[in-house]
Design a protein around this motif. Structure first.
Motif, PDB file in Angstrom:
ATOM      1  N   SER A 199       0.720  -1.148   0.041  1.00 20.71           N
ATOM      2  CA  SER A 199       0.099   0.014   0.004  1.00 20.71           C
ATOM      3  C   SER A 199       0.868   1.240   0.056  1.00 20.71           C
ATOM      4  O   SER A 199       1.899   1.389   0.577  1.00 20.71           O
ATOM      5  N   LEU A 200       0.232   2.239  -0.532  1.00 21.31           N
ATOM      6  CA  LEU A 200       0.925   3.564  -0.682  1.00 21.31           C
ATOM      7  C   LEU A 200       0.505   4.525   0.383  1.00 21.31           C
ATOM      8  O   LEU A 200       1.241   5.493   0.774  1.00 21.31           O
ATOM      9  N   GLU A 201      -0.185   3.960   1.460  1.00 28.19           N
ATOM     10  CA  GLU A 201      -0.642   4.810   2.669  1.00 28.19           C
ATOM     11  C   GLU A 201      -0.485   3.763   3.895  1.00 28.19           C
ATOM     12  O   GLU A 201      -0.860   2.701   3.542  1.00 28.19           O
ATOM     13  N   ARG A 202      -0.234   4.105   4.958  1.00 28.92           N
ATOM     14  CA  ARG A 202      -0.222   3.421   6.080  1.00 28.92           C
ATOM     15  C   ARG A 202      -0.625   4.125   7.289  1.00 28.92           C
ATOM     16  O   ARG A 202      -0.104   5.500   7.633  1.00 28.92           O
ATOM     17  N   LYS A 203      -1.563   3.878   8.167  1.00 31.57           N
ATOM     18  CA  LYS A 203      -1.977   4.664   9.339  1.00 31.57           C
ATOM     19  C   LYS A 203      -1.266   4.027  10.503  1.00 31.57           C
ATOM     20  O   LYS A 203      -1.301   2.727  10.895  1.00 31.57           O
ATOM     21  N   VAL A 204      -0.599   4.918  11.660  1.00 26.92           N
ATOM     22  CA  VAL A 204       0.098   4.497  12.742  1.00 26.92           C
ATOM     23  C   VAL A 204      -0.461   5.248  13.617  1.00 26.92           C
ATOM     24  O   VAL A 204      -0.543   6.566  13.989  1.00 26.92           O
ATOM     25  N   GLU A 205      -1.088   4.461  14.722  1.00 32.27           N
ATOM     26  CA  GLU A 205      -1.533   5.016  16.050  1.00 32.27           C
ATOM     27  C   GLU A 205      -0.459   5.812  16.913  1.00 32.27           C
ATOM     28  O   GLU A 205       0.520   5.048  16.848  1.00 32.27           O
ATOM     29  N   ALA A 206      -0.709   6.726  17.515  1.00 33.19           N
ATOM     30  CA  ALA A 206       0.381   7.543  18.080  1.00 33.19           C
ATOM     31  C   ALA A 206      -0.269   7.503  19.706  1.00 33.19           C
ATOM     32  O   ALA A 206      -1.484   7.244  20.005  1.00 33.19           O
ATOM     33  N   ASP A 214       8.062   1.448  12.229  1.00 35.66           N
ATOM     34  CA  ASP A 214       9.094   0.423  11.692  1.00 35.66           C
ATOM     35  C   ASP A 214       8.916  -0.010  10.423  1.00 35.66           C
ATOM     36  O   ASP A 214       8.055  -0.841  10.026  1.00 35.66           O
ATOM     37  N   PRO A 215       9.755   0.490   9.362  1.00 36.47           N
ATOM     38  CA  PRO A 215       9.497   0.228   8.107  1.00 36.47           C
ATOM     39  C   PRO A 215       9.622  -1.313   7.705  1.00 36.47           C
ATOM     40  O   PRO A 215       9.055  -1.845   6.618  1.00 36.47           O
ATOM     41  N   LEU A 216      10.418  -2.248   8.815  1.00 38.54           N
ATOM     42  CA  LEU A 216      10.506  -3.504   8.072  1.00 38.54           C
ATOM     43  C   LEU A 216       9.424  -4.395   9.057  1.00 38.54           C
ATOM     44  O   LEU A 216       9.548  -5.696   9.044  1.00 38.54           O
ATOM     45  N   GLU A 217       8.499  -3.788   9.666  1.00 36.28           N
ATOM     46  CA  GLU A 217       7.133  -4.484  10.501  1.00 36.28           C
ATOM     47  C   GLU A 217       6.772  -5.625   9.267  1.00 36.28           C
ATOM     48  O   GLU A 217       6.387  -5.266   8.390  1.00 36.28           O
ATOM     49  N   LYS A 218       6.679  -6.967   9.798  1.00 37.09           N
ATOM     50  CA  LYS A 218       6.422  -8.102   8.930  1.00 37.09           C
ATOM     51  C   LYS A 218       5.268  -7.647   8.178  1.00 37.09           C
ATOM     52  O   LYS A 218       5.027  -7.820   6.725  1.00 37.09           O
ATOM     53  N   ASP A 219       3.874  -7.467   8.716  1.00 36.09           N
ATOM     54  CA  ASP A 219       2.545  -7.193   8.029  1.00 36.09           C
ATOM     55  C   ASP A 219       2.335  -5.838   7.577  1.00 36.09           C
ATOM     56  O   ASP A 219       1.312  -5.602   7.197  1.00 36.09           O
ATOM     57  N   ASN A 220       3.185  -4.963   7.868  1.00 35.51           N
ATOM     58  CA  ASN A 220       2.997  -3.471   7.760  1.00 35.51           C
ATOM     59  C   ASN A 220       4.215  -2.827   7.095  1.00 35.51           C
ATOM     60  O   ASN A 220       4.578  -1.762   7.229  1.00 35.51           O
ATOM     61  N   GLN A 221       4.940  -3.656   6.130  1.00 38.35           N
ATOM     62  CA  GLN A 221       6.238  -3.059   5.690  1.00 38.35           C
ATOM     63  C   GLN A 221       5.982  -1.715   4.848  1.00 38.35           C
ATOM     64  O   GLN A 221       4.984  -1.508   4.217  1.00 38.35           O
ATOM     65  N   ILE A 222       7.070  -0.911   5.225  1.00 40.10           N
ATOM     66  CA  ILE A 222       7.044   0.464   4.297  1.00 40.10           C
ATOM     67  C   ILE A 222       8.345   0.175   3.380  1.00 40.10           C
ATOM     68  O   ILE A 222       9.379   0.198   3.768  1.00 40.10           O
ATOM     69  N   ILE A 223       7.996   0.219   1.954  1.00 39.90           N
ATOM     70  CA  ILE A 223       9.135   0.184   1.101  1.00 39.90           C
ATOM     71  C   ILE A 223       9.845   1.539   1.074  1.00 39.90           C
ATOM     72  O   ILE A 223       9.417   2.708   1.229  1.00 39.90           O
ATOM     73  N   ASP A 224      11.052   1.550   0.597  1.00 36.99           N
ATOM     74  CA  ASP A 224      11.994   2.850   0.429  1.00 36.99           C
ATOM     75  C   ASP A 224      11.280   3.510  -0.639  1.00 36.99           C
ATOM     76  O   ASP A 224      10.585   3.243  -1.567  1.00 36.99           O
ATOM     77  N   GLY A 225      11.367   5.052  -0.285  1.00 35.67           N
ATOM     78  CA  GLY A 225      10.769   6.172  -1.176  1.00 35.67           C
ATOM     79  C   GLY A 225      10.555   7.277  -0.215  1.00 35.67           C
ATOM     80  O   GLY A 225      10.977   7.363   0.825  1.00 35.67           O
ATOM     81  N   SER A 226       9.923   8.309  -1.004  1.00 34.12           N
ATOM     82  CA  SER A 226       9.538   9.450  -0.309  1.00 34.12           C
ATOM     83  C   SER A 226       8.343   9.516   0.028  1.00 34.12           C
ATOM     84  O   SER A 226       7.324   8.964  -0.305  1.00 34.12           O
ATOM     85  N   TYR A 227       8.136   9.995   1.604  1.00 36.89           N
ATOM     86  CA  TYR A 227       6.627  10.125   2.340  1.00 36.89           C
ATOM     87  C   TYR A 227       6.320  11.318   2.643  1.00 36.89           C
ATOM     88  O   TYR A 227       7.360  12.148   3.077  1.00 36.89           O
ATOM     89  N   GLN A 228       5.134  11.519   2.841  1.00 38.84           N
ATOM     90  CA  GLN A 228       4.579  12.538   3.548  1.00 38.84           C
ATOM     91  C   GLN A 228       3.874  12.001   4.781  1.00 38.84           C
ATOM     92  O   GLN A 228       2.985  11.023   4.616  1.00 38.84           O
ATOM     93  N   ALA A 229       4.182  12.490   5.960  1.00 44.23           N
ATOM     94  CA  ALA A 229       3.392  12.191   7.399  1.00 44.23           C
ATOM     95  C   ALA A 229       2.391  13.314   7.659  1.00 44.23           C
ATOM     96  O   ALA A 229       2.893  14.273   7.788  1.00 44.23           O
ATOM     97  N   THR A 230       1.191  13.029   7.728  1.00 39.63           N
ATOM     98  CA  THR A 230       0.184  14.048   8.151  1.00 39.63           C
ATOM     99  C   THR A 230      -0.440  13.501   9.590  1.00 39.63           C
ATOM    100  O   THR A 230      -0.751  12.233   9.707  1.00 39.63           O
TER     101      THR A 230
END
Length: 148
Positions: free
Chosen positions: A86-93, A112-128
């Motif tokens: 996915s290009l989007e990921r929601k992270v609870e704070a 954690d970009p390497l989290e098994k079920d929620n991996q985030i691939i290399d690239g540019s990101y915007q965090a809102t």
């Protein structure tokens, strides 16, 4: 004459009590009403930082009411998609309230970009970062970074 003094004293006591009650009351709904949206500041990571491992997005908040939730929405900005990730990921704070001033505090989300079920691939990101108070007022702030 004693009855006259009694009624004068009683009248004076009623007037004094009424004035005390009136002066001590909040006008309208007073501080019980949450009238402002919360404010939020992102302290980390710094804008356009290159990140290589697990990291924290964090900052501070202020509000005239009670905070209900804080979360971060990560969105890939370079448009690339790899293996259906996915290009989007929601992270609870999580958030804490300042011990000395309950109208402000801190918040943080661990990514954690390497989290098994929620991996985030290399690239540019915007965090809102979104913050909502119990009065349903929502505020957001944006930062950008690169995951490498």
């Amino acid at each position: 004459m004693n009855i006259k003094k009694f009624f004068v004293s009683l009248f004076a006591a009623i007037v004094v009590t009424s004035v005390c009650v009136f002066v001590s009351c909040e006008v309208g709904l007073g501080p019980a009403v949450d009238t402002r949206p919360p404010s939020i500041v992102i302290d980390k990571p710094e804008v356009d930082k290159v990140i290589r491992n697990k990291f924290v997005i964090s900052g501070t908040w202020e509000d005239d009411g009670t905070i209900d939730s804080v979360y971060v929405l990560l969105k890939r900005t370079d448009g690339k998609l790899l293996d259906g990730i996915s290009l989007e990921r929601k992270v609870e704070a999580t958030f804490t309230i300042d011990e000395e001033d309950d109208e402000k505090g801190t918040w943080h989300a661990i990514v954690d970009p390497l989290e098994k079920d929620n991996q985030i691939i290399d690239g540019s990101y915007q965090a809102t970062v979104y913050i909502q108070d119990k009065g349903n007022h929502t505020t957001s702030q944006i930062t950008t970074f690169t995951i490498d």
